[in-house]
Design an enzyme around this catalytic site. Structure first.
Site, PDB file in Angstrom:
ATOM      1  N   ALA A  36     -47.846  83.444 -27.582  1.00  0.00           N
ATOM      2  CA  ALA A  36     -46.445  83.468 -27.979  1.00  0.00           C
ATOM      3  C   ALA A  36     -46.140  84.653 -28.902  1.00  0.00           C
ATOM      4  CB  ALA A  36     -46.076  82.170 -28.680  1.00  0.00           C
ATOM      5  N   GLU A  37     -47.152  85.404 -29.301  1.00  0.00           N
ATOM      6  CA  GLU A  37     -46.906  86.550 -30.175  1.00  0.00           C
ATOM      7  C   GLU A  37     -47.212  87.846 -29.429  1.00  0.00           C
ATOM      8  OE1 GLU A  37     -48.808  85.533 -33.943  1.00  0.00           O
ATOM      9  OE2 GLU A  37     -47.069  84.315 -34.497  1.00  0.00           O
TER      10      GLU A  37
END
Ligand code: HEC
Ligand code: HEC
Ligand code: HEC
Ligand code: HEC
Ligand SMILES: [Ca+2]
Ligand SMILES: [Ca+2]
Ligand SMILES: [Ca+2]
Ligand SMILES: [Mg+2]
Lengths: 320, 320
Positions: free
Chosen positions: B114-115
Site C-alpha cells: 500500500a506504500e
C-alpha cells in the site's frame, strides 16, 4: 582511425551551429525564490500531493522518467513529461508548442484535471490563506491580492534559473580541446555529418523548431496529431517541437510517448526514421557517448521550506 | 494577571522535564549523504513515482499533511503519516511502535504493497544496475554487493540528521528569557499544570511512551488496536506512541487518523479526552501559542541530485 588522426579542428564548419548554455541573466531573485516554493508546493493541486516537481523532478533532470506521467488519482497521462531544464531556451512550450512561453505554460497543469486537477481560483484561495505566502507575494509583486498571473510569473522566473551550463561539450566549445574523448568526438562528427544537427542545433540542440516525427519512415508508436492540433494545418501532422538533447542522459525514456528506454534505441530510431540511416553498433555507441557529454551542471539549491497552512486554509481533497 | 506578574522562574519545577533538541552527533556523513539520495529516490518504489519524501516531505515538516497517506496506485493509507523530524529520538517507530528503530523501520515502506509496493530484492536489483550507486555504496560500506541492510542503514543515518534545534522554546530553555511572549509562557504553564506534560515530555515532548488515546472519554474517530497489535495485550488497546509535539505547527492534520485539522481542535480534544478538562478559548489559544514555539530550524540541505538509471535498470511499473 583517419577520424582520430584528423581530430576535430576548432575551425570545424558545424561548431557555429551550437552554443554553450549561458548562466541565467537578469533574474529577479525574489520572484525566483517564490517561484521555487510554488514549484515544490503540492497545495497547488486538488489532492495536496502533486507538485510541479512530481513530474519535473529536479533531482532527476527535470522529468519523471516515466513513459507517461502519473496525475491526480493516478491517472495515466497521454504524453511523456519533457524536462524543465533549459526549457526557457525553447521557442515554445509543450510537445506541440501550444504555450508561447513558460508563464503561459505554468497555468496549464494546475487546472488540468489529469494533472493537478485544481482550479486557478481554488489555488489562489489556498495561497491567500497562508500568511507567509501573502507576505512574500506582497513583497515581490507589491499588490494587495495574489492572482494567478503572479503565480505563473514567479514559477516562470524560477524556471529561467533552471539552466545547465558547463557540460563537457560546452567546455569543449569554449576551447578545452581535451574535454571530449576520441569516441565522443567521433560521435560529434557522426551527429553532424549524418544530419542530426539539421534539427538538433542551437544552444539547446533542439527546442527551436517543429519537425515531423518519421520523415523517411513512419513512427510505429502512439501518434497524436502534434503541431497540427495547434495550427490546424495538415502539413503539421506528426510534427513535434524537437526536444532538447541537453541532459538527455537523464531524461529517459525517449520520444513523445516515452517508448524508447535507452539512448541506443532512440539514436537507432532517429537514424532510420529521420535520415534513412542504419548506424553500426560502433557508430551508435559513439553518438550515444557524444550525447552524454551534453549533461551539464544540475541546478543546485537548498530544498525549499514551505510555509505552513493556516486554520483557514482549505484542506486538500485527495480521495473525492 | 497574576501569572504575568510571576513570570516563569528559571527554577520552575517543570523545566527539567524537557530538554532542548541537540544537533546530531557522530554522524557518518558518507552514509547520511547516500541515505539522503535514497530517501528522495522514487526508484525504490514499484511505480518509480513514490519516494520516502512523498509522504515525509522535508519541505513540509517531514509529513504529507494529508489525513491518511496516498500510496502506490493512489491507495488510501490506513493511518496518518508521522513526521520523520526528530524521529531518531523516539523510543520506537510507528504509531504502535512495531519497529524498534529507524533502521528496522526503513525496510517497511519499500515492501509495503500500500506504500511503495516494491520488494527488497527488486529495489536492490535497481540500485545494483546504477553505476554511481554501486560506487557510492562500495565507498561507504566497503562491500562488493549492495544489500537491503546497507540501504536501511544509510536511510536511518540520514534520518538521524533530521533534527530541528533552536526552536524558541529551546532558546528559552537555554536561558533566553525573552524568547517566549507572555501568552506563550501562559500556554507553557497551562501545558504543565493541566497535565499535558505527563505524556508529552523529554526532548521530543512525546515519543518516549505509549499511552491510551481516550483516558477519560473515548475517542470518536477511527480506532485501530494500536500498541495491542504488537504486544497482544488487551491493556494496550487504543494505546499509541505519544507523538512528538516538536514542529507540530507543521504536521497538521492531527492524531493517528488525521481527523483534527487544527491545533485548536487537537488541544481541545486532548484536554477533554485525556484530562477531563475543557479549556476556555483564551486558554486554548495560549496552549496553541506555546505549541507553535516548538517549531525548530528545519534541516537545510541541497536538493540531492540522483544518479541516472543505466540501460540495464529495470523500468518502473506504474500502471500494472
Ligand atoms: C502530472 C504530471 C505533471 C505535472 C503535475 C506538471 N507537469 Fe509539466 N508537463 C507534463 C507533461 C506530460 C508535459 C508535456 C505535455 C504536452 O506537451 O502536451 C509537460 C510540459 C511542461 C513544460 C513544457 C516543457 C517543454 O519543453 O515543452 C513545462 C515548462 C512544464 N511542464 C512545467 C510545469 C510546471 C511549472 C508545473 C506546475 C505548475 C507542471 N509542469 C506540472 C507533466 C506534468
Ligand atoms: C528531421 C528532424 C530530425 C532529425 C534529422 C533528427 N531528429 Fe532527433 N528528434 C526530432 C524530433 C521531432 C524528435 C521528437 C520525436 C518524438 O518524440 O516523437 C526527436 C527526438 C530525438 C531524441 C529523443 C529526445 C527525447 O528527449 O525524447 C533523440 C535522442 C534524438 N532525437 C537524437 C537524434 C539523433 C542522434 C539524430 C541523428 C541520427 C536525430 N535525432 C535526427 C527531430 C529530428
Ligand atoms: C505512502 C506513504 C509513505 C511512504 C512512501 C513512506 N512512509 Fe513512512 N510512514 C507513513 C505512514 C502512514 C506511517 C505511519 C505508519 C504506522 O504508524 O503504522 C509512516 C511511518 C514512518 C516512520 C515512523 C515515525 C514515527 O515517529 O513513528 C518513519 C521513520 C518513516 N515512516 C520513514 C519512512 C522512510 C524512510 C520511507 C522510505 C523508505 C517511508 N517512510 C516511506 C507513510 C509513508
Ligand atoms: C495520557 C497521555 C496524554 C496526555 C495527558 C496528553 N496527551 Fe496529547 N497525545 C497523547 C497521545 C497518545 C496522542 C496520539 C493520539 C492519537 O493520535 O490517537 C496525543 C496527541 C496529541 C496531539 C496531536 C499530535 C499529532 O501530531 O497528531 C497534540 C497536539 C497533543 N497531543 C497535545 C496535548 C495537549 C495540549 C495536552 C494537554 C491538554 C495533551 N496532549 C495531553 C497522549 C497524551
Ligand atoms: Ca523523456
Ligand atoms: Ca529503540
Ligand atoms: Ca499529522
Ligand atoms: Mg549486510
Amino acid at each position: 582511425a583517419g577520424m582520430a588522426a584528423m581530430g576535430v579542428a576548432s575551425a570545424d564548419q558545424f561548431r557555429s551551429l551550437y552554443a554553450p548554455i549561458a548562466p541565467p541573466q537578469s533574474i529577479d531573485l525574489g520572484k525566483a525564490e517564490l517561484g521555487k516554493k510554488l514549484f515544490f508546493d503540492p497545495r497547488l493541486s486538488k489532492s495536496g500531493f502533486i507538485s510541479c516537481n512530481s513530474c519535473h523532478n529536479l533531482s532527476r533532470g527535470g522529468s519523471d522518467n516515466l513513459s507517461t506521467s502519473i496525475g491526480d488519482k493516478w491517472q495515466q497521462g497521454p504524453i511523456n513529461s519533457p524536462t524543465v531544464l533549459n526549457s526557457s531556451l525553447n521557442l515554445a512550450q509543450f510537445w506541440d508548442g501550444r504555450a508561447a512561453d513558460l508563464k503561459e505554460q505554468a497555468g496549464g497543469p494546475i487546472a488540468n484535471p489529469a494533472e493537478m486537477a485544481f482550479s486557478h481560483t481554488l489555488a489562489i484561495d489556498v495561497l491567500e490563506s497562508i500568511p507567509a505566502y501573502v507576505r512574500e507575494f506582497k513583497l515581490v509583486f507589491k499588490k494587495d491580492k495574489i492572482d494567478i498571473d503572479q503565480v505563473t510569473e514567479a514559477i516562470a522566473e524560477f524556471e529561467k534559473t533552471l539552466v545547465t551550463p558547463n557540460s563537457r561539450f560546452d567546455q569543449w566549445l569554449l576551447g578545452k580541446t581535451d574535454a571530449l574523448t576520441k569516441d565522443e568526438l567521433a560521435g560529434y562528427r557522426l551527429f553532424n555529418e549524418s544530419g542530426c544537427v539539421a534539427c538538433h542545433n542551437g544552444p539547446n540542440l533542439g527546442g527551436n523548431s517543429f519537425q515531423k516525427m518519421g520523415v523517411v519512415e513512419p513512427y510505429k508508436g502512439n501518434m497524436p496529431d502534434g503541431r497540427a492540433a495547434v495550427t490546424g494545418k495538415d502539413a503539421d501532422r506528426f510534427n513535434f517541437k524537437v526536444p532538447t538533447l541537453r541532459n538527455v542522459e537523464l531524461t529517459y525514456p525517449y520520444f513523445h510517448d516515452g517508448a524508447a528506454n535507452t539512448l541506443t534505441e532512440a539514436v537507432d530510431i532517429m537514424g532510420r526514421l529521420q535520415l534513412g540511416k542504419r548506424f553500426t553498433k560502433e557508430e551508435n555507441d559513439q553518438i550515444v557517448a557524444f550525447l552524454k557529454t551534453l549533461t551539464g551542471d544540475q541546478p543546485q539549491f537548498m530544498l525549499p521550506i514551505l510555509p505552513p497552512s493556516s486554520d483557514q486554509t482549505p484542506r486538500p481533497k485527495p480521495f473525492n
